[in-house]
Design an enzyme around this catalytic site. Sequence first.
Site, PDB file in Angstrom:
ATOM      1  N   GLY A   8       0.835  -1.211   0.000  1.00  0.00           N
ATOM      2  CA  GLY A   8       0.000   0.000   0.000  1.00  0.00           C
ATOM      3  C   GLY A   8       0.862   1.250   0.000  1.00  0.00           C
ATOM      4  O   GLY A   8       0.501   2.285   0.566  1.00  0.00           O
ATOM      5  N   GLY A  11      -0.528   4.733  -1.121  1.00  0.00           N
ATOM      6  CA  GLY A  11      -1.613   5.350  -0.361  1.00  0.00           C
ATOM      7  C   GLY A  11      -1.065   6.419   0.584  1.00  0.00           C
ATOM      8  O   GLY A  11       0.158   6.572   0.742  1.00  0.00           O
ATOM      9  N   GLN A  12      -1.970   7.117   1.221  1.00  0.00           N
ATOM     10  CA  GLN A  12      -1.578   8.197   2.148  1.00  0.00           C
ATOM     11  C   GLN A  12      -0.559   7.714   3.191  1.00  0.00           C
ATOM     12  O   GLN A  12       0.529   8.299   3.342  1.00  0.00           O
ATOM     13  CB  GLN A  12      -2.824   8.714   2.862  1.00  0.00           C
ATOM     14  CG  GLN A  12      -2.528   9.608   4.060  1.00  0.00           C
ATOM     15  CD  GLN A  12      -3.764   9.914   4.900  1.00  0.00           C
ATOM     16  OE1 GLN A  12      -4.274  11.001   4.815  1.00  0.00           O
ATOM     17  NE2 GLN A  12      -4.222   8.980   5.715  1.00  0.00           N
ATOM     18  N   SER A 127      -8.064  -1.360  12.213  1.00  0.00           N
ATOM     19  CA  SER A 127      -8.849  -0.124  12.078  1.00  0.00           C
ATOM     20  C   SER A 127      -9.898   0.033  13.166  1.00  0.00           C
ATOM     21  O   SER A 127     -10.468  -0.951  13.659  1.00  0.00           O
ATOM     22  CB  SER A 127      -9.542  -0.161  10.708  1.00  0.00           C
ATOM     23  OG  SER A 127     -10.593   0.766  10.659  1.00  0.00           O
ATOM     24  N   GLU A 129     -12.712   0.861  12.543  1.00  0.00           N
ATOM     25  CA  GLU A 129     -13.956   0.345  11.954  1.00  0.00           C
ATOM     26  C   GLU A 129     -14.299  -1.030  12.520  1.00  0.00           C
ATOM     27  O   GLU A 129     -15.431  -1.490  12.401  1.00  0.00           O
ATOM     28  CB  GLU A 129     -13.818   0.261  10.429  1.00  0.00           C
ATOM     29  CG  GLU A 129     -13.928   1.596   9.726  1.00  0.00           C
ATOM     30  CD  GLU A 129     -15.314   2.225   9.846  1.00  0.00           C
ATOM     31  OE1 GLU A 129     -16.283   1.623   9.384  1.00  0.00           O
ATOM     32  OE2 GLU A 129     -15.407   3.322  10.419  1.00  0.00           O
ATOM     33  N   TYR A 151     -15.814  -4.019   4.958  1.00  0.00           N
ATOM     34  CA  TYR A 151     -14.450  -3.566   5.265  1.00  0.00           C
ATOM     35  C   TYR A 151     -14.103  -3.880   6.718  1.00  0.00           C
ATOM     36  O   TYR A 151     -13.041  -4.449   7.017  1.00  0.00           O
ATOM     37  CB  TYR A 151     -14.329  -2.059   5.000  1.00  0.00           C
ATOM     38  CG  TYR A 151     -13.059  -1.442   5.519  1.00  0.00           C
ATOM     39  CD1 TYR A 151     -11.884  -1.477   4.775  1.00  0.00           C
ATOM     40  CD2 TYR A 151     -13.023  -0.819   6.770  1.00  0.00           C
ATOM     41  CE1 TYR A 151     -10.708  -0.916   5.265  1.00  0.00           C
ATOM     42  CE2 TYR A 151     -11.858  -0.256   7.259  1.00  0.00           C
ATOM     43  CZ  TYR A 151     -10.699  -0.304   6.503  1.00  0.00           C
ATOM     44  OH  TYR A 151      -9.549   0.248   6.993  1.00  0.00           O
ATOM     45  N   LYS A 155     -11.293  -6.395   8.215  1.00  0.00           N
ATOM     46  CA  LYS A 155     -10.224  -5.934   9.123  1.00  0.00           C
ATOM     47  C   LYS A 155     -10.192  -6.772  10.394  1.00  0.00           C
ATOM     48  O   LYS A 155      -9.121  -7.033  10.953  1.00  0.00           O
ATOM     49  CB  LYS A 155     -10.431  -4.450   9.467  1.00  0.00           C
ATOM     50  CG  LYS A 155      -9.968  -3.502   8.368  1.00  0.00           C
ATOM     51  CD  LYS A 155      -8.452  -3.472   8.224  1.00  0.00           C
ATOM     52  CE  LYS A 155      -7.961  -2.518   7.164  1.00  0.00           C
ATOM     53  NZ  LYS A 155      -6.516  -2.586   6.920  1.00  0.00           N
ATOM     54  N   ARG A 186      -4.677  12.630   1.701  1.00  0.00           N
ATOM     55  CA  ARG A 186      -5.832  11.757   1.785  1.00  0.00           C
ATOM     56  C   ARG A 186      -6.534  11.692   0.434  1.00  0.00           C
ATOM     57  O   ARG A 186      -6.605  12.703  -0.289  1.00  0.00           O
ATOM     58  CB  ARG A 186      -6.774  12.350   2.838  1.00  0.00           C
ATOM     59  CG  ARG A 186      -7.931  11.502   3.268  1.00  0.00           C
ATOM     60  CD  ARG A 186      -7.509  10.205   3.845  1.00  0.00           C
ATOM     61  NE  ARG A 186      -8.376   9.760   4.922  1.00  0.00           N
ATOM     62  CZ  ARG A 186      -8.620   8.486   5.184  1.00  0.00           C
ATOM     63  NH1 ARG A 186      -8.045   7.540   4.466  1.00  0.00           N
ATOM     64  NH2 ARG A 186      -9.390   8.142   6.192  1.00  0.00           N
TER      65      ARG A 186
HETATM   66  P1  GDR Z   1     -14.394   6.064   7.394  1.00  0.00           P
HETATM   67  O1  GDR Z   1     -13.968   7.354   6.539  1.00  0.00           O
HETATM   68  O2  GDR Z   1     -15.512   5.345   6.787  1.00  0.00           O
HETATM   69  O3  GDR Z   1     -14.561   6.496   8.798  1.00  0.00           O
HETATM   70  O4  GDR Z   1     -13.109   5.137   7.271  1.00  0.00           O
HETATM   71  P2  GDR Z   1     -14.787   8.278   5.541  1.00  0.00           P
HETATM   72  O5  GDR Z   1     -14.052   9.549   5.481  1.00  0.00           O
HETATM   73  O6  GDR Z   1     -15.054   7.596   4.255  1.00  0.00           O
HETATM   74  O7  GDR Z   1     -16.214   8.499   6.276  1.00  0.00           O
HETATM   75  C1  GDR Z   1     -16.313   9.129   7.521  1.00  0.00           C
HETATM   76  C2  GDR Z   1     -17.759   9.403   7.849  1.00  0.00           C
HETATM   77  O8  GDR Z   1     -18.240  10.422   6.995  1.00  0.00           O
HETATM   78  C3  GDR Z   1     -19.544  10.084   6.546  1.00  0.00           C
HETATM   79  N1  GDR Z   1     -19.851  10.797   5.302  1.00  0.00           N
HETATM   80  C4  GDR Z   1     -19.186  10.651   4.144  1.00  0.00           C
HETATM   81  N2  GDR Z   1     -18.130   9.886   3.834  1.00  0.00           N
HETATM   82  C5  GDR Z   1     -17.656   9.961   2.571  1.00  0.00           C
HETATM   83  N3  GDR Z   1     -16.583   9.231   2.254  1.00  0.00           N
HETATM   84  N4  GDR Z   1     -18.215  10.783   1.636  1.00  0.00           N
HETATM   85  C6  GDR Z   1     -19.299  11.568   1.902  1.00  0.00           C
HETATM   86  O9  GDR Z   1     -19.787  12.285   1.049  1.00  0.00           O
HETATM   87  C7  GDR Z   1     -19.801  11.509   3.227  1.00  0.00           C
HETATM   88  N5  GDR Z   1     -20.816  12.137   3.866  1.00  0.00           N
HETATM   89  C8  GDR Z   1     -20.837  11.713   5.113  1.00  0.00           C
HETATM   90  C9  GDR Z   1     -19.478   8.570   6.397  1.00  0.00           C
HETATM   91  O10 GDR Z   1     -20.782   8.019   6.339  1.00  0.00           O
HETATM   92  C10 GDR Z   1     -18.702   8.224   7.645  1.00  0.00           C
HETATM   93  O11 GDR Z   1     -19.560   8.136   8.727  1.00  0.00           O
HETATM   94  C11 GDR Z   1     -11.791   5.663   7.273  1.00  0.00           C
HETATM   95  C12 GDR Z   1     -10.987   4.858   6.238  1.00  0.00           C
HETATM   96  O12 GDR Z   1      -9.748   5.462   6.085  1.00  0.00           O
HETATM   97  C13 GDR Z   1     -10.775   3.454   6.704  1.00  0.00           C
HETATM   98  O13 GDR Z   1      -9.927   2.779   5.775  1.00  0.00           O
HETATM   99  C14 GDR Z   1     -10.112   3.487   8.076  1.00  0.00           C
HETATM  100  O14 GDR Z   1      -9.919   2.172   8.529  1.00  0.00           O
HETATM  101  C15 GDR Z   1     -10.985   4.259   9.030  1.00  0.00           C
HETATM  102  O15 GDR Z   1     -11.197   5.559   8.547  1.00  0.00           O
HETATM  103  C16 GDR Z   1     -10.352   4.353  10.395  1.00  0.00           C
END
Ligand code: GDR
Length: 462
Positions: A8, A11-12, A127, A129, A151, A155, A186
Amino acid sequence: MPRALITGTTGQDGRYLAQLLVAKGYDVFGMVSGQANPKIQMVQEETPELEFIEGDLQDLSSLISVVELVQPDEVYNLGAISFVALSFRQPELTADITGLGVLRMLEAIRVIGGAQDNSIRFYQASSSEMFGKVRATPQTEKTPFHPRSPYGVAKVFGHYTTVNYREAYGLHASSGMLFNHESPRRGLEFVTRKITNGIARIKLGLQDKLVLGNLEASRDWGFAGDYVEAMWRMLQQDEPDDYVIATGETHTIREFLSLAFEAAGFDDWKPYVGSDPRFERPAEVDVLIGDATKARERLGWEPKVDFPGLVRMMVEADIVAEEARDNHWWSVSRARARSSPTTSACCGRSTSTSGPAPTWRSGCTRVRRSRSRRPGRAASASTRRPRCVARSDPTRPSCGRRATKPSPETRCRACSRGGRSSSPSSTVCISSSARCGTSSPSSGTARRRPPSSSTTATRATR
Ligand code: GDR
């Protein structure tokens, strides 16, 4: 010199970790899969010392070869399908790469390093998660798991496989349960970067709105650069173990929005943010907040960048990056226009471009002006090919073809033969500086090229 292998790498986290390890004097090898990873060049420029090696978490034999070739002291397994939303659409792929990929890498280490006294140290990127629908707050290493996505499930598999290889084979295998960690590096699909990049584009007039999903979710957000330091520290311990890595603060997406818009100079974020259920997930993780006491006490680790600092850093970086991209776009289009004094034509009539604010000259009224990207900006003779618009004008016969792209060529592009048209009926020369001598139509009526014709000047793109 110690040797480290990272999966990876592009990635970031892989990018920050590679830089950290290079700075610490490691020989660093980055595993990449696929034939043409578009990020390789950028990462290579960022960290020239990094050596890429091909391998795939879906292919055990490739992992065995990689570990055998690299002979690493430390392996950092960061490779995964890491976008939670995507895991709902591709659950099997996620299980295979994010889950089984861990097993395969551990097997490769066991096979090459030996089942006894294996000296290869292993870090697994677990994670927050995994905690999903949380059973306790804040979450610690002892909090039971309840994943809410394919996911998260994958994990959990990877985490317990790491624990199992530690217990079964005595591997120095550690697992970092990292809470959300962000940075200007990111990916744009994650909510923090989607917000900061969207704000930058709104500020520059490139975008009107930011469309998001669930704004009530709450996350423990830290800075990725701080978190890779924790990964390294885990592998420097005498004993392998599992650690929560988090800031101990949680914030909603609304809070992130508010701070981020404020950092960009906006008073209120609400007019700029819309919502779309497409960005909601079938099962959501509502609130995460980690307790990193163990990491603080045993690893001496703690985060350096706080939440407002992280938000500011990302917003500022995105504004700079978007400005640079925008300026680059305009300077490229201007440079192209300047270096192409002629040759954009449709149906045999040439147009020209010159000067700092290029527009299509009306030599050919049938050439459509390129659409301006932004209100208030001049139309640009740039990247888009103008198309013959006569098709939509019933009073004019249309060739229906795209005009040729502006080009500095002096050669006749109609005939492509030393400036002479191959046939007077085929088309006309469109180059101003090397007309082929074929008589161009003097009236505004263009000749229609026979359908079989295939000269370079007017490759049909109907
Ligand atoms: P996450 O990160 O699922 O926590 O996993 P993400 O930024 O995708 O979502 C965080 C929260 O935001 C809400 N959300 C949205 N998310 C995205 N992507 N896009 C949107 O438009 C949006 N609107 C609201 C989501 O529902 C969620 O609740 C990240 C990843 O990096 C994983 O790989 C890692 O393991 C965990 O963080 C720790």
